[in-house]
Design a protein around this motif. Structure first.
Motif, PDB file in Angstrom:
ATOM      1  N   UNK A   1       0.569  -0.976  -0.142  1.00 58.64           N
ATOM      2  CA  UNK A   1       0.104   0.038  -0.261  1.00 58.64           C
ATOM      3  C   UNK A   1       0.756   1.290  -0.150  1.00 58.64           C
ATOM      4  N   UNK A   2       0.769   2.253  -0.734  1.00 58.66           N
ATOM      5  CA  UNK A   2       0.872   3.877  -0.379  1.00 58.66           C
ATOM      6  C   UNK A   2       0.566   4.849   0.407  1.00 58.66           C
ATOM      7  N   UNK A   3       1.378   4.751   0.882  1.00 61.25           N
ATOM      8  CA  UNK A   3       0.550   6.305   2.144  1.00 61.25           C
ATOM      9  C   UNK A   3      -0.694   6.767   2.200  1.00 61.25           C
ATOM     10  N   UNK A   4      -0.910   7.364   0.353  1.00 58.33           N
ATOM     11  CA  UNK A   4      -2.471   7.751   0.196  1.00 58.33           C
ATOM     12  C   UNK A   4      -3.332   6.458   0.301  1.00 58.33           C
ATOM     13  N   UNK A   5      -3.337   6.209  -0.090  1.00 58.23           N
ATOM     14  CA  UNK A   5      -3.731   4.217  -0.547  1.00 58.23           C
ATOM     15  C   UNK A   5      -4.507   3.703   0.936  1.00 58.23           C
ATOM     16  N   UNK A   6      -3.454   3.777   2.128  1.00 62.32           N
ATOM     17  CA  UNK A   6      -3.642   3.717   3.053  1.00 62.32           C
ATOM     18  C   UNK A   6      -4.618   4.635   3.914  1.00 62.32           C
ATOM     19  N   UNK A   7      -4.078   6.010   3.513  1.00 66.83           N
ATOM     20  CA  UNK A   7      -5.121   7.011   4.602  1.00 66.83           C
ATOM     21  C   UNK A   7      -6.832   6.789   3.545  1.00 66.83           C
ATOM     22  N   UNK A   8      -6.433   6.022   2.731  1.00 60.88           N
ATOM     23  CA  UNK A   8      -7.453   6.059   1.697  1.00 60.88           C
ATOM     24  C   UNK A   8      -8.494   5.354   2.870  1.00 60.88           C
ATOM     25  N   UNK A   9      -8.089   4.100   2.911  1.00 60.76           N
ATOM     26  CA  UNK A   9      -8.772   2.744   3.696  1.00 60.76           C
ATOM     27  C   UNK A   9      -9.297   3.703   4.716  1.00 60.76           C
ATOM     28  N   UNK A  10      -8.813   4.192   5.915  1.00 60.79           N
ATOM     29  CA  UNK A  10      -8.750   4.363   7.693  1.00 60.79           C
ATOM     30  C   UNK A  10      -9.092   5.847   6.653  1.00 60.79           C
ATOM     31  N   UNK A  11     -10.111   6.668   6.296  1.00 63.80           N
ATOM     32  CA  UNK A  11     -10.905   8.228   6.075  1.00 63.80           C
ATOM     33  C   UNK A  11      -9.299   8.978   6.882  1.00 63.80           C
ATOM     34  N   UNK A  12      -8.073   9.136   6.572  1.00 59.44           N
ATOM     35  CA  UNK A  12      -7.682  10.662   7.123  1.00 59.44           C
ATOM     36  C   UNK A  12      -7.063  11.049   6.123  1.00 59.44           C
ATOM     37  N   UNK A  13      -6.041  12.350   6.203  1.00 62.53           N
ATOM     38  CA  UNK A  13      -5.336  12.753   5.271  1.00 62.53           C
ATOM     39  C   UNK A  13      -4.162  11.513   5.435  1.00 62.53           C
ATOM     40  N   UNK A  14      -3.269  11.774   4.022  1.00 58.48           N
ATOM     41  CA  UNK A  14      -1.964  11.019   3.589  1.00 58.48           C
ATOM     42  C   UNK A  14      -1.779  11.929   5.026  1.00 58.48           C
ATOM     43  N   UNK A  15      -1.603  12.843   5.580  1.00 53.15           N
ATOM     44  CA  UNK A  15      -0.660  13.983   6.780  1.00 53.15           C
ATOM     45  C   UNK A  15      -0.889  12.725   7.610  1.00 53.15           C
ATOM     46  N   UNK A  16      -1.734  13.127   8.193  1.00 53.53           N
ATOM     47  CA  UNK A  16      -1.838  11.962   9.527  1.00 53.53           C
ATOM     48  C   UNK A  16      -1.294  10.810   9.555  1.00 53.53           C
ATOM     49  N   UNK A  17      -1.492   9.798   8.184  1.00 55.22           N
ATOM     50  CA  UNK A  17      -0.777   9.042   8.060  1.00 55.22           C
ATOM     51  C   UNK A  17       0.989   8.459   8.090  1.00 55.22           C
ATOM     52  N   UNK A  18       1.328   9.825   7.729  1.00 54.29           N
ATOM     53  CA  UNK A  18       2.919  10.155   8.005  1.00 54.29           C
ATOM     54  C   UNK A  18       3.581  10.069   9.112  1.00 54.29           C
TER      55      UNK A  18
END
Length: 294
Positions: free
Chosen positions: A21-38
């Motif tokens: 998974x990319x950061x973007x894909x994971x962020x989309x799956x859990x409903x948060x921003x890319x910055x939050x995943x980072x």
């Protein structure tokens, strides 16, 4: 920066990479921003217990594994192998089936879901079937939803390993189509309990796990789609509606758990042989176009 956040962040990053998974894909799956995943991966923020469960579902692990952090490969309680190693340890002969071995909690959940359905089951009832205390069950799995997700992940993981091994044995579309149908029919009879839950309880999934498992199911359909289209292009199959025929073939195979019973009149191998014939009829196979030696 706390050691706990750092170790959890490393675990999230490692598991995300394992899942491809990319950061973007994971962020989309859990409903948060890319910055939050980072920020999570870099240990800069803490996350609530509810979000830990959502994140664990997206990454395909138990929530407690994220809470303690994962630095080394861990043993997968579904299969008894290191997480991420199941593709290597999985299927030698895709036609050969050993008895299904599951963690006691998953065996209890599977038995309960088969008898009562997901919504009719309770964690207490699952614990009784598993031979565990309720507290012991919660030690391994945080919710009924996580039990269902793990069972369906297990189902799709084994099926994908087997279909990948099956298509690797041949180069021509006709034979690839035949072995894929055989593989699907064998799986849905040998593993009828898993197949039954897969057919009846997808509607009970929630969140990112639903999309992940639905995507795996679409990939299996796409394998059949591809071979039917290839067979039509080279003249081996005569159906004027290849996509509809391919979907009919997969639907036919996934319905096997609805009627098949272990120890009944037909063995899984007999069922598979018949279903290959049915499938070849559906795609209007021209016997004269079969590869030499068949």
């Amino acid at each position: 920066m706390s050691l706990h956040r750092t170790s959890m962040g490393r675990a999230v990053r490692e598991l995300r990479h394992r899942r491809g998974l990319t950061v973007r894909q994971l962020a989309h799956q859990i409903g948060v921003s890319i910055g939050t995943v980072s920020a999570i991966e870099n240990g800069r923020v803490g996350i609530s217990s509810e979000r830990v469960v959502t994140l664990a579902d997206a990454l395909g692990v138990r929530a407690d594994r994220l809470l303690v952090g994962i630095a080394e490969p861990i043993r997968d309680e579904r299969w008894g192998v290191a997480a991420g190693d199941s593709a290597q340890a999985g299927v030698g002969d895709w036609r050969h089936y050993e008895p299904l071995e599951l963690h006691p909690a998953l065996r209890g959940a599977l038995a309960s879901f088969l008898e009562l359905g997901y919504h009719g089951s309770t964690m207490r009832g699952v614990a009784e079937r598993a031979g565990l205390s309720v507290a012991g069950l919660y030690h391994h799995y945080s919710s009924k939803q996580q039990l269902l997700v793990t069972i369906l992940d297990t189902t799709m993981e084994e099926l994908q390993l087997r279909t990948t091994a099956a298509v690797a044995t041949t180069d021509d579309p006709w034979t690839r189509f035949a072995v894929l149908v055989e593989c699907q029919a064998l799986f849905h009879s040998h593993r009828r309990e898993l197949g039954f839950i897969g057919a009846t309880e997808m509607r009970s999934l929630a969140g990112p796990a639903r999309e992940r498992i639905a995507h795996a199911r679409r990939e299996e359909q796409a394998r059949i789609d591809s071979e039917v289209l290839a067979g039509c292009l080279n003249g081996a199959f005569g159906t004027p509606r290849p996509r509809e025929a391919a979907r009919a073939v997969v639907t036919m195979c996934t319905a096997i758990p609805q009627w098949y019973r272990h120890g009944g009149d037909s063995s899984p191998e007999q069922v598979a042989a018949s279903y290959v014939d049915f499938a070849l009829d559906l795609v209007q196979c021209d016997p004269a176009k079969r590869p030499q030696g068949d």
